[in-house]
Design an enzyme around this catalytic site. Structure first.
Site, PDB file in Angstrom:
ATOM      1  N   ASP A   1      62.163  59.861  17.598  1.00 24.35           N
ATOM      2  CA  ASP A   1      63.298  60.736  17.905  1.00 24.35           C
ATOM      3  C   ASP A   1      64.304  60.020  18.788  1.00 24.35           C
ATOM      4  OD1 ASP A   1      62.527  62.929  16.500  1.00 24.35           O
ATOM      5  OD2 ASP A   1      62.721  64.306  18.208  1.00 24.35           O
TER       6      ASP A   1
ATOM      7  N   LYS B   1      67.856  63.387  15.800  1.00 22.39           N
ATOM      8  CA  LYS B   1      68.502  64.643  15.383  1.00 22.39           C
ATOM      9  C   LYS B   1      69.414  65.172  16.496  1.00 22.39           C
ATOM     10  CE  LYS B   1      66.172  67.841  13.433  1.00 22.39           C
ATOM     11  NZ  LYS B   1      67.246  68.046  12.470  1.00 22.39           N
TER      12      LYS B   1
ATOM     13  N   MET C   1      69.297  71.696  26.988  1.00 24.55           N
ATOM     14  CA  MET C   1      70.437  71.765  26.060  1.00 24.55           C
ATOM     15  C   MET C   1      71.494  72.738  26.564  1.00 24.55           C
ATOM     16  SD  MET C   1      68.150  71.748  22.567  1.00 24.55           S
ATOM     17  CE  MET C   1      66.774  72.625  23.282  1.00 24.55           C
TER      18      MET C   1
HETATM   19  N1  SAH Z   1      60.782  68.013  24.148  1.00 25.33           N
HETATM   20  C1  SAH Z   1      61.741  67.691  25.171  1.00 25.33           C
HETATM   21  C2  SAH Z   1      62.981  68.538  25.077  1.00 25.33           C
HETATM   22  C3  SAH Z   1      63.799  68.275  23.813  1.00 25.33           C
HETATM   23  S1  SAH Z   1      65.238  69.263  23.741  1.00 25.33           S
HETATM   24  C4  SAH Z   1      61.074  67.821  26.547  1.00 25.33           C
HETATM   25  O1  SAH Z   1      59.980  68.373  26.650  1.00 25.33           O
HETATM   26  O2  SAH Z   1      61.651  67.331  27.528  1.00 25.33           O
HETATM   27  C5  SAH Z   1      66.473  68.114  24.262  1.00 25.33           C
HETATM   28  C6  SAH Z   1      66.963  68.442  25.643  1.00 25.33           C
HETATM   29  O3  SAH Z   1      65.986  68.050  26.596  1.00 25.33           O
HETATM   30  C7  SAH Z   1      68.220  67.725  26.064  1.00 25.33           C
HETATM   31  O4  SAH Z   1      69.374  68.351  25.570  1.00 25.33           O
HETATM   32  C8  SAH Z   1      68.126  67.845  27.559  1.00 25.33           C
HETATM   33  O5  SAH Z   1      68.471  69.147  27.980  1.00 25.33           O
HETATM   34  C9  SAH Z   1      66.641  67.679  27.788  1.00 25.33           C
HETATM   35  N2  SAH Z   1      66.251  66.295  28.112  1.00 25.33           N
HETATM   36  C10 SAH Z   1      65.445  65.492  27.416  1.00 25.33           C
HETATM   37  N3  SAH Z   1      65.250  64.329  28.062  1.00 25.33           N
HETATM   38  C11 SAH Z   1      65.949  64.406  29.212  1.00 25.33           C
HETATM   39  C12 SAH Z   1      66.109  63.556  30.334  1.00 25.33           C
HETATM   40  N4  SAH Z   1      65.520  62.349  30.415  1.00 25.33           N
HETATM   41  N5  SAH Z   1      66.892  63.993  31.351  1.00 25.33           N
HETATM   42  C13 SAH Z   1      67.466  65.194  31.320  1.00 25.33           C
HETATM   43  N6  SAH Z   1      67.337  66.045  30.287  1.00 25.33           N
HETATM   44  C14 SAH Z   1      66.580  65.667  29.248  1.00 25.33           C
END
Ligand code: SAH
Length: 269
Positions: free
Chosen positions: A51, A72, A184
């Site tokens: 991803d 995505k 998000m």
């Molecule tokens: N499965 C992931 C979330 C995926 S949805 C998890 O558990 O973290 C994608 C969203 O996750 C992004 O839009 C953002 O809001 C957040 N995100 C993912 N990685 C991030 C990071 N390193 N720092 C801040 N926000 C993050």
């Protein structure tokens, strides 16, 4: 010794023959936040579907595997979910050990549920490996806990919006007595702020905005519900970012000196 022998050393011969899909959490980005199980499974993978929020350095743990980027990102043209699912299915049916590597935890806004159901319905074994979710890393980045006795009753992990334009029940969340961790949430921040204020949440409620939590380029800005939009613009907040709304955020400045050993610091605004 007997205990050692009972310890699973990898997929069984039957599993190998059948192929299997592992939905693996890559964590928020810091290589050291990868689980030992994720490292083991990556080392056994034959194909890794990656991803776009995954730190590419993690792929050093699966140098033997073929890697396919299937990002995505919202708003961009990208590999369709249906295509990714069919690809996983086809590879597993060829007997391959397939890893689907996702940012954070696969079970938190990571489509693990729908992919596991889809694969199970087609007889493909599928297993999830947890990762550290971005919300947890974001709190640590600023030096506050997500829960604190006497301050919050829990944590709500919530998306700022869905791909169909739905928004969460902000009035209910405003009165939930929980820390709100918003994924998000950058593009819909104005609506979120407005809804929470209209629901009667205190304008002075502390807010943290954390970009790229746990990565070298991590940045954060502390604000309040009343000022979060203006502060986000001033800061130039960009996705991927986590917003945290709640009293626990107020502990950040008190705890930051204790977190001083960390190699990454942010902007206290
Ligand atoms: N499965 C992931 C979330 C995926 S949805 C998890 O558990 O973290 C994608 C969203 O996750 C992004 O839009 C953002 O809001 C957040 N995100 C993912 N990685 C991030 C990071 N390193 N720092 C801040 N926000 C993050």
């Amino acid at each position: 010794m007997r205990d050692l022998l009972r310890f699973p050393l990898g997929p069984s011969p039957a599993e190998r023959a059948a192929g299997k899909v592992w939905l693996v959490g890559a964590g928020p980005g810091d290589l050291e936040l990868l689980t030992l199980k994720a490292v083991r499974v990556l080392g056994e993978a034959e194909v890794v579907l990656v991803d776009d929020l995954v730190n590419p350095e993690i792929l050093s743990h699966c140098a033997q595997a073929r890697t396919v980027w299937v990002g995505k990102r919202g708003g961009c043209r990208s590999t369709s979910q249906a295509f990714i699912q069919r690809l996983m299915w086809r590879l597993a049916r060829q007997g391959k050990c397939v890893v689907r590597l996702k940012g954070g935890d696969p079970g938190v806004f990571g489509r693990a549920g729908e992919e596991a159901l889809w694969l199970h319905a087609r007889g493909v074994p599928c297993e999830v490996v947890n990762g550290v979710t971005a919300g947890a890393a974001a709190a640590t980045a600023c030096g506050f806990p997500l829960t604190m006795r006497g301050m919050t009753m829990g944590v709500t992990l919530v998306t700022g919006h869905t791909e169909h334009g739905d928004t969460p029940n902000w009035p209910a969340l405003a009165h939930s007595g929980t820390t709100l961790v918003i994924y998000m949430g950058v593009s819909t921040m104005a609506q979120t702020q407005d809804s929470l204020l209209r629901a009667g949440m205190e304008p002075s409620t502390p807010v943290a905005m954390v970009e790229n939590a746990s990565l070298a380029q991590q940045r954060h800005r502390l604000s309040t519900l009343a000022h979060m939009l203006a502060d986000a613009r001033d800061f130039g907040l960009r996705s991927p970012a986590i917003l945290v709304v709640g009293q626990v955020v107020g502990m950040a400045e008190a705890l930051v000196p204790l977190a001083g050993a960390s190699k990454r610091t942010g902007t206290l605004g």
